[in-house]
Design a protein around this motif. Structure first.
Motif, PDB file in Angstrom:
ATOM      1  N   VAL A  88       4.537   6.357  -0.730  1.00 33.51           N
ATOM      2  CA  VAL A  88       5.070   6.802   0.561  1.00 33.51           C
ATOM      3  C   VAL A  88       6.556   6.467   0.592  1.00 33.51           C
ATOM      4  O   VAL A  88       6.940   5.314   0.387  1.00 33.51           O
ATOM      5  CB  VAL A  88       4.353   6.088   1.726  1.00 33.51           C
ATOM      6  N   PRO A  89       7.428   7.446   0.834  1.00 28.25           N
ATOM      7  CA  PRO A  89       8.869   7.168   0.892  1.00 28.25           C
ATOM      8  C   PRO A  89       9.202   6.102   1.930  1.00 28.25           C
ATOM      9  O   PRO A  89       8.572   6.036   2.988  1.00 28.25           O
ATOM     10  CB  PRO A  89       9.474   8.526   1.273  1.00 28.25           C
ATOM     11  N   ALA A  90      10.194   5.268   1.633  1.00 31.90           N
ATOM     12  CA  ALA A  90      10.559   4.153   2.509  1.00 31.90           C
ATOM     13  C   ALA A  90      10.883   4.627   3.925  1.00 31.90           C
ATOM     14  O   ALA A  90      10.539   3.967   4.911  1.00 31.90           O
ATOM     15  CB  ALA A  90      11.735   3.389   1.915  1.00 31.90           C
ATOM     16  N   GLU A  91      11.535   5.795   4.031  1.00 33.78           N
ATOM     17  CA  GLU A  91      11.959   6.275   5.345  1.00 33.78           C
ATOM     18  C   GLU A  91      10.794   6.756   6.205  1.00 33.78           C
ATOM     19  O   GLU A  91      10.949   7.006   7.403  1.00 33.78           O
ATOM     20  CB  GLU A  91      12.993   7.398   5.197  1.00 33.78           C
ATOM     21  N   PHE A 127       3.464   3.776  10.379  1.00 39.55           N
ATOM     22  CA  PHE A 127       2.167   3.456   9.791  1.00 39.55           C
ATOM     23  C   PHE A 127       1.455   2.312  10.501  1.00 39.55           C
ATOM     24  O   PHE A 127       0.233   2.318  10.619  1.00 39.55           O
ATOM     25  CB  PHE A 127       2.329   3.146   8.304  1.00 39.55           C
ATOM     26  N   ARG A 128       2.211   1.310  10.960  1.00 39.36           N
ATOM     27  CA  ARG A 128       1.537   0.199  11.639  1.00 39.36           C
ATOM     28  C   ARG A 128       0.857   0.688  12.912  1.00 39.36           C
ATOM     29  O   ARG A 128      -0.292   0.319  13.189  1.00 39.36           O
ATOM     30  CB  ARG A 128       2.528  -0.909  11.973  1.00 39.36           C
ATOM     31  N   ARG A 129       1.555   1.494  13.682  1.00 37.32           N
ATOM     32  CA  ARG A 129       0.948   1.983  14.931  1.00 37.32           C
ATOM     33  C   ARG A 129      -0.286   2.816  14.639  1.00 37.32           C
ATOM     34  O   ARG A 129      -1.312   2.672  15.295  1.00 37.32           O
ATOM     35  CB  ARG A 129       1.974   2.808  15.722  1.00 37.32           C
ATOM     36  N   ILE A 185       0.826  -1.204   0.000  1.00 36.00           N
ATOM     37  CA  ILE A 185       0.000   0.000   0.000  1.00 36.00           C
ATOM     38  C   ILE A 185       0.862   1.256   0.000  1.00 36.00           C
ATOM     39  O   ILE A 185       0.514   2.267  -0.625  1.00 36.00           O
ATOM     40  CB  ILE A 185      -0.993  -0.015   1.187  1.00 36.00           C
ATOM     41  N   CYS A 186       2.005   1.213   0.662  1.00 33.09           N
ATOM     42  CA  CYS A 186       2.897   2.372   0.651  1.00 33.09           C
ATOM     43  C   CYS A 186       3.525   2.558  -0.727  1.00 33.09           C
ATOM     44  O   CYS A 186       3.697   3.692  -1.189  1.00 33.09           O
ATOM     45  CB  CYS A 186       3.968   2.235   1.730  1.00 33.09           C
TER      46      CYS A 186
END
Length: 395
Positions: A148-151, A156-158, A142-143
């Motif tokens: 969404v940049p890797a860094e 996102f999980r939280r 999804i990122c």
């Protein structure tokens, strides 16, 4: 009026669906208590669910008619909290974006992400497959899709977990505020430097009158896609693995014929779908349904897992059977708010199951089934962890 049931408390056990079936047989609609302690009519039966999900007397626009029932009170209105004509207008743009090149060409990337995560597990061992695989796999997908940049991916999980299965109302509100703030920053960056991803497509999309989506609309789209496209797939994959491993005949059938992976996903969705309940709706007038009167202004939601185990729909709802002639279900809802991301979720789950079973001929629970812990959530059906023992050697 009957006492409200703590649905999250019931969900903290493997027996939730059988208890829901008992309630469905006796009542059809129950009162449940949500995280913020507000009470809601909760629809259980399949026939009533089909009837009321498309009933115009129930509005998704809780922000206007019952602000206390919003997914996250005080946050921007999301697509799944809109009524027509705004909903249809917005949904047309989103539907077109989901048919874009960025989505159509995603399958090789899903396979690559899956294989990289499985490589990291090594040839054998014991691991929590939620932590090692079912969480990071859909998050990366999804990122990637949103650009969404890797860094930026660590929080996102939280955010997703605290919004859908929060330990407290305060944690949910804090996570939502942080997520929306990040989405606004991401959108601003993509407006300045356009990108070829789904969010870039949505920024560039235009309505018939030439106008585009506002930053607030784009932020809500991004947030919903993160939660729905990540958290629900994480738990769908974990639930599917759990149910295959606790039904060895079904696992053996899938190993003999990997082409059944798609059917296995459909049965997993029906048997223990991860999106347990819908968002709240609000009654625009008094409604008689299921032997009760839902008063104007009262909140209503649908317990999809109960509808999918309704004995009026099939004689053996508690049997996990990937060979069903039909596995019709409502795991993605129905009506005008039917889940837009259902094709992607199915694709991810089918690829994941195929790759995992091909990689590991030996795969089993690393703890007794009764020790597996279930999330205490009134929205998401899922596991706290999924400890598995795996090996590449001969089963």
């Amino acid at each position: 009026m009957s006492e409200a049931i703590d649905l999250a408390g019931l969900a903290a056990s493997a027996g939730l669906e059988r208890e829901l079936q008992r309630l469905t047989t006796s009542r059809g609609i129950i009162r449940t208590r949500q995280l913020n302690q507000q009470e809601t009519w909760t629809v259980l039966g399949a026939a009533l669910t089909r009837e009321l999900l498309s009933d115009p007397r129930l509005s998704n626009d809780v922000h206007t008619h019952a602000p206390h029932g919003a997914l996250v009170e005080g946050m921007p209105v999301m697509l799944l909290e809109q009524d027509d004509p705004e909903h249809s207008r917005y949904r047309r743009l989103v539907t077109a974006a989901f048919a874009s090149k960025a989505v159509r060409q995603l399958e090789p990337r899903i396979v690559q992400i899956t294989r990289e995560l499985l490589d990291a597990l090594g040839d054998s061992g014991t691991a929590d497959f939620i932590e090692a695989f079912t969480y990071p796999m859909p998050l990366e997908v999804i990122c990637d899709l949103l650009g969404v940049p890797a860094e930026d991916r660590d929080p996102f999980r939280r955010w997703a977990m605290d919004i859908s299965a929060a330990p407290s109302l305060e944690a949910m509100q804090k996570a939502a505020a942080e997520l929306f703030a990040y989405c606004a920053t991401l959108i601003a960056a993509k407006r300045e430097h356009p990108t070829e991803d789904l969010l870039g497509e949505m920024i560039a999309a235009r309505f018939e009158d030439g106008t585009g989506l506002s930053d607030e609309e784009l932020s809500s789209f991004t947030a919903v896609l993160l939660i729905a496209g990540h958290d629900t797939v994480t738990n769908l994959l974990a639930n599917a693995l759990h149910d295959l491993l606790t039904h060895p005949a079904q696992l053996a059938a899938l190993r003999r014929d990997p082409s059944l992976a798609g059917q296995a996903v459909e049965e997993a969705l029906r048997f223990r779908g991860s999106a347990m309940t819908t968002v709240n709706r609000v009654a625009l007038e008094d409604i008689e349904a299921g032997g009760v009167v839902i008063r104007k202004g009262e909140l209503v939601r649908f317990l999809l897992n109960a509808a999918n185990r309704d004995e009026d729909v099939r004689e053996d709802p508690h049997t996990f059977d990937i060979g069903r002639a039909t596995a019709q279900h409502m795991a993605f809802g129905m009506g005008p708010h039917f889940c837009l991301g259902q094709r992607l979720a199915r694709q991810e789950a089918t690829i994941a199951l195929t790759e995992i079973l091909d990689r590991f001929p030996t795969l089993e629970l690393a703890v007794p089934p009764e020790e597996v812990r279930w999330l205490a959530s009134d929205a998401i059906r899922g596991l706290e962890e999924l400890p598995l023992r795996y090996a590449r050697g001969t089963a």
